[in-house]
Design a protein around this motif. Structure first.
Motif, mmCIF file in Angstrom:
data_model
loop_
_atom_site.group_PDB
_atom_site.id
_atom_site.type_symbol
_atom_site.label_atom_id
_atom_site.label_comp_id
_atom_site.label_asym_id
_atom_site.label_seq_id
_atom_site.Cartn_x
_atom_site.Cartn_y
_atom_site.Cartn_z
ATOM 1 N N ARG A 100 0.832 -1.192 0.000
ATOM 2 C CA ARG A 100 0.000 0.000 0.000
ATOM 3 C C ARG A 100 0.869 1.244 0.000
ATOM 4 N N SER A 101 2.006 1.187 0.731
ATOM 5 C CA SER A 101 2.939 2.308 0.790
ATOM 6 C C SER A 101 4.355 1.763 0.930
ATOM 7 N N VAL A 102 5.279 2.324 0.160
ATOM 8 C CA VAL A 102 6.685 1.942 0.268
ATOM 9 C C VAL A 102 7.522 3.122 0.772
ATOM 10 N N GLU A 103 6.909 3.949 1.589
ATOM 11 C CA GLU A 103 7.595 5.119 2.123
ATOM 12 C C GLU A 103 8.856 4.692 2.871
ATOM 13 N N GLY A 104 9.982 5.283 2.511
ATOM 14 C CA GLY A 104 11.251 4.974 3.153
ATOM 15 C C GLY A 104 12.009 3.842 2.485
ATOM 16 N N ILE A 105 11.421 3.226 1.458
ATOM 17 C CA ILE A 105 12.069 2.133 0.733
ATOM 18 C C ILE A 105 12.425 2.634 -0.669
ATOM 19 N N THR A 106 13.619 2.326 -1.123
ATOM 20 C CA THR A 106 14.073 2.691 -2.460
ATOM 21 C C THR A 106 14.778 1.494 -3.083
ATOM 22 N N PRO A 107 14.960 1.497 -4.395
ATOM 23 C CA PRO A 107 15.776 0.427 -4.981
ATOM 24 C C PRO A 107 17.148 0.411 -4.301
ATOM 25 N N GLY A 108 17.580 -0.766 -3.910
ATOM 26 C CA GLY A 108 18.826 -0.915 -3.165
ATOM 27 C C GLY A 108 18.609 -1.117 -1.678
ATOM 28 N N SER A 109 17.384 -0.880 -1.178
ATOM 29 C CA SER A 109 17.107 -1.097 0.241
ATOM 30 C C SER A 109 17.298 -2.565 0.606
ATOM 31 N N ASP A 110 17.694 -2.803 1.846
ATOM 32 C CA ASP A 110 17.946 -4.165 2.321
ATOM 33 C C ASP A 110 16.667 -4.980 2.441
ATOM 34 N N VAL A 111 16.805 -6.278 2.192
ATOM 35 C CA VAL A 111 15.772 -7.267 2.486
ATOM 36 C C VAL A 111 16.398 -8.202 3.513
ATOM 37 N N ARG A 112 15.748 -8.348 4.669
ATOM 38 C CA ARG A 112 16.339 -9.111 5.777
ATOM 39 C C ARG A 112 15.430 -10.246 6.225
ATOM 40 N N LEU A 113 16.078 -11.279 6.704
ATOM 41 C CA LEU A 113 15.409 -12.424 7.316
ATOM 42 C C LEU A 113 16.099 -12.642 8.654
ATOM 43 N N ALA A 114 15.357 -12.530 9.741
ATOM 44 C CA ALA A 114 15.912 -12.658 11.089
ATOM 45 C C ALA A 114 17.054 -11.672 11.322
ATOM 46 N N GLY A 115 16.958 -10.485 10.724
ATOM 47 C CA GLY A 115 17.965 -9.448 10.911
ATOM 48 C C GLY A 115 19.178 -9.562 10.012
ATOM 49 N N VAL A 116 19.234 -10.615 9.182
ATOM 50 C CA VAL A 116 20.371 -10.831 8.291
ATOM 51 C C VAL A 116 19.979 -10.441 6.873
ATOM 52 N N LYS A 117 20.820 -9.655 6.212
ATOM 53 C CA LYS A 117 20.532 -9.240 4.842
ATOM 54 C C LYS A 117 20.624 -10.446 3.917
ATOM 55 N N ILE A 118 19.520 -10.705 3.176
ATOM 56 C CA ILE A 118 19.501 -11.822 2.229
ATOM 57 C C ILE A 118 19.195 -11.359 0.806
ATOM 58 N N GLY A 119 19.007 -10.061 0.638
ATOM 59 C CA GLY A 119 18.692 -9.548 -0.688
ATOM 60 C C GLY A 119 18.502 -8.049 -0.664
ATOM 61 N N SER A 120 17.950 -7.545 -1.772
ATOM 62 C CA SER A 120 17.705 -6.109 -1.876
ATOM 63 C C SER A 120 16.555 -5.837 -2.842
ATOM 64 N N ILE A 121 16.007 -4.644 -2.729
ATOM 65 C CA ILE A 121 14.962 -4.186 -3.636
ATOM 66 C C ILE A 121 15.637 -3.786 -4.948
ATOM 67 N N THR A 122 15.143 -4.306 -6.069
ATOM 68 C CA THR A 122 15.744 -3.955 -7.354
ATOM 69 C C THR A 122 14.888 -2.992 -8.154
ATOM 70 N N LYS A 123 13.567 -2.970 -7.898
ATOM 71 C CA LYS A 123 12.697 -2.109 -8.721
ATOM 72 C C LYS A 123 11.417 -1.801 -7.949
#
Length: 114
Positions: free
Chosen positions: A44-67
């Motif tokens: 509904r809202s991606v405020e504060g998220i941009t391409p390149g933002s971290d994607v985490r699982l249990a606090g560990v970075k496992i990916g990133s936003i690409t688009k």
């Protein structure tokens, strides 16, 4: 002669610090060359998220936003997420936008399903 040696050592220290900062800033990219796979989510809202933002699982970075794009039919924000191939998530996992705290930024969190 001693002045030149001191200048060379100071220059080498500055160069080493700069290389260290570059490695830190890159987040260790390229260290895991296993590749990624894509996930898609709508928010509904991606405020504060941009391409390149971290994607985490249990606090560990496992990916990133690409688009990030706006879906003209639903008026939701569609996100494309690149996840490390070594991480296999259950089909019923939830993707949420979370905050790091009062002054921290936002990141995407994955909560694995059953």
């Amino acid at each position: 002669m001693a002045e030149n040696r001191a200048e060379i050592l100071a220059g080498a220290a500055v160069l080493a610090a700069a290389i260290g900062f570059l490695v830190y800033a890159s987040g260790g990219r390229g260290a895991a060359s296993g590749g990624t796979y894509e996930l898609h989510a709508s928010f509904r809202s991606v405020e504060g998220i941009t391409p390149g933002s971290d994607v985490r699982l249990a606090g560990v970075k496992i990916g990133s936003i690409t688009k990030l794009t706006l879906n003209p039919q639903s008026f939701y924000a569609d996100a494309t997420i690149a996840i490390d191939k070594s991480i296999q998530l259950p089909d019923d996992s939830a993707i949420l936008i979370s905050s790091e705290g009062l002054l921290g930024g936002n990141f995407v969190e994955i909560q694995p399903g059953g």
